[in-house]
Scaffold this motif. Structure first.
Motif, short mmCIF file in Angstrom:
data_model
loop_
_atom_site.label_atom_id
_atom_site.label_comp_id
_atom_site.label_asym_id
_atom_site.label_seq_id
_atom_site.Cartn_x
_atom_site.Cartn_y
_atom_site.Cartn_z
N TYR A 1 -33.34 9.63 -5.01
CA TYR A 1 -32.59 10.79 -3.88
C TYR A 1 -33.44 10.54 -2.55
O TYR A 1 -32.66 10.53 -1.73
N TYR B 1 -31.11 9.34 0.29
CA TYR B 1 -30.53 10.58 1.34
C TYR B 1 -31.32 10.79 2.46
O TYR B 1 -30.53 11.19 3.41
N LEU C 1 -29.86 11.11 6.56
CA LEU C 1 -30.10 12.43 7.50
C LEU C 1 -31.11 12.62 8.55
O LEU C 1 -30.73 12.89 9.73
N ILE D 1 -31.14 18.58 -1.61
CA ILE D 1 -30.72 17.31 -2.47
C ILE D 1 -31.16 17.32 -3.95
O ILE D 1 -30.46 17.05 -4.72
N LYS E 1 -29.39 19.22 -6.09
CA LYS E 1 -27.94 18.90 -6.14
C LYS E 1 -26.89 19.87 -5.51
O LYS E 1 -25.87 20.20 -6.12
N TRP F 1 -21.30 3.81 9.66
CA TRP F 1 -21.69 3.77 8.39
C TRP F 1 -20.77 3.09 7.50
O TRP F 1 -20.93 2.40 6.73
N THR G 1 -24.36 4.24 -2.00
CA THR G 1 -24.62 5.55 -2.06
C THR G 1 -25.15 6.04 -0.83
O THR G 1 -24.92 6.96 -0.30
N MET G 2 -25.90 5.25 0.04
CA MET G 2 -26.40 5.66 1.18
C MET G 2 -25.48 5.82 2.22
O MET G 2 -25.47 6.55 3.07
N PHE H 1 -23.20 8.75 1.79
CA PHE H 1 -24.04 9.97 2.23
C PHE H 1 -24.10 9.94 3.50
O PHE H 1 -24.18 11.07 4.48
N ARG I 1 -21.04 11.10 5.05
CA ARG I 1 -20.87 12.73 4.83
C ARG I 1 -21.62 13.55 5.63
O ARG I 1 -21.09 14.66 6.09
N ILE I 2 -22.89 13.46 5.71
CA ILE I 2 -23.78 14.11 6.26
C ILE I 2 -23.39 14.06 7.95
O ILE I 2 -23.76 15.23 8.51
N GLN J 1 -13.36 12.46 5.68
CA GLN J 1 -14.06 11.03 4.96
C GLN J 1 -12.95 10.40 4.39
O GLN J 1 -12.94 9.19 4.62
#
Length: 214
Positions: free
Chosen positions: A9, A13, A17, A67, A70, A113, A132-133, A136, A139-140, A205
């Motif tokens: 995580y 993540y 960020l 994070i 969750k 991204w 996944t990175m 995220f 999204r972030i 997104q």
């Protein structure tokens, strides 16, 4: 949660960020310098190096806790880039662009991204970490963009509104700034603001991914 999961995580993540927040703050500084205020430049804040913008609680501890728990709503903050409004050539008008630079930078990074994700898919790079990175990262950045556009000072949306309103009303709104963050958190806790942000991020997104053929 195992140590391996915690490490996953954090490694997946935290980097997106950190760079999302760093780019947001640096963009404010670059735009302020463009319009005549060199304060951020003189303080060494015109940098994409996240360490220049880190706030220990807002940039690391709070997002990491959210994070790991969750949480459906992950956010954070950095050390604000200082802008001396009186140094701007046309303070009221120029501040609109200075404030817009942060959310605009987050939109650009979200798109970058998506481009990276597209490249990885084209190259058939099947890495759970990278995918996944990237997701995220999209999204972030969208979250930071929309959250900062809430029209309450000291958020960017509030400062944009202060610049757009007639002077009488802009002065009234600017007096809210010392209490602005408390007002925003109250809105999140007492209204459907967090759900509205979540839905807005979801559709943004989805639209961006579809635009790039996903």
């Amino acid at each position: 949660m195992s140590f391996e999961q915690i490490l996953f995580y954090i490694s997946v993540y935290i980097p997106p960020l950190l760079f999302a927040i760093a780019l947001h703050e640096a963009a404010h500084g670059y735009m302020a310098r463009y319009f005549g205020d060199n304060t951020a430049y003189m303080l060494g804040r015109l940098s994409l190096n996240p360490t220049k913008h880190i706030d220990p609680i807002g940039t690391i501890i709070l997002p990491a806790v959210l994070i790991l728990l969750k949480s459906p709503f992950i956010f954070g903050w950095a050390k604000p880039v200082p802008v001396v409004t009186r140094n701007l050539r046309n303070p009221k008008q120029d501040m609109i662009f200075v404030a817009l630079a942060g959310p605009g930078a987050n939109l650009v990074m979200a798109l970058l991204w998506v481009v990276l994700l597209k490249i990885w898919v084209i190259l058939d790079i099947q890495s759970e970490v990278l995918i996944t990175m990237a997701l995220f990262g999209i999204r972030i950045n969208l979250l930071l963009m929309l959250f900062n556009l809430i029209p309450v000072p000291p958020l960017d949306g509030g400062r944009i509104l202060v610049g757009l309103l007639p002077i009488k009303f802009s002065l009234m709104l600017s007096r809210v700034e010392p209490y602005g963050i408390m007002i925003v958190f109250a809105l999140i806790l007492l209204t459907d603001l967090s759900n509205l942000l979540g839905m807005s991020i979801y559709y943004l997104q989805k639209g961006i991914l579809q635009l790039f053929g996903f």
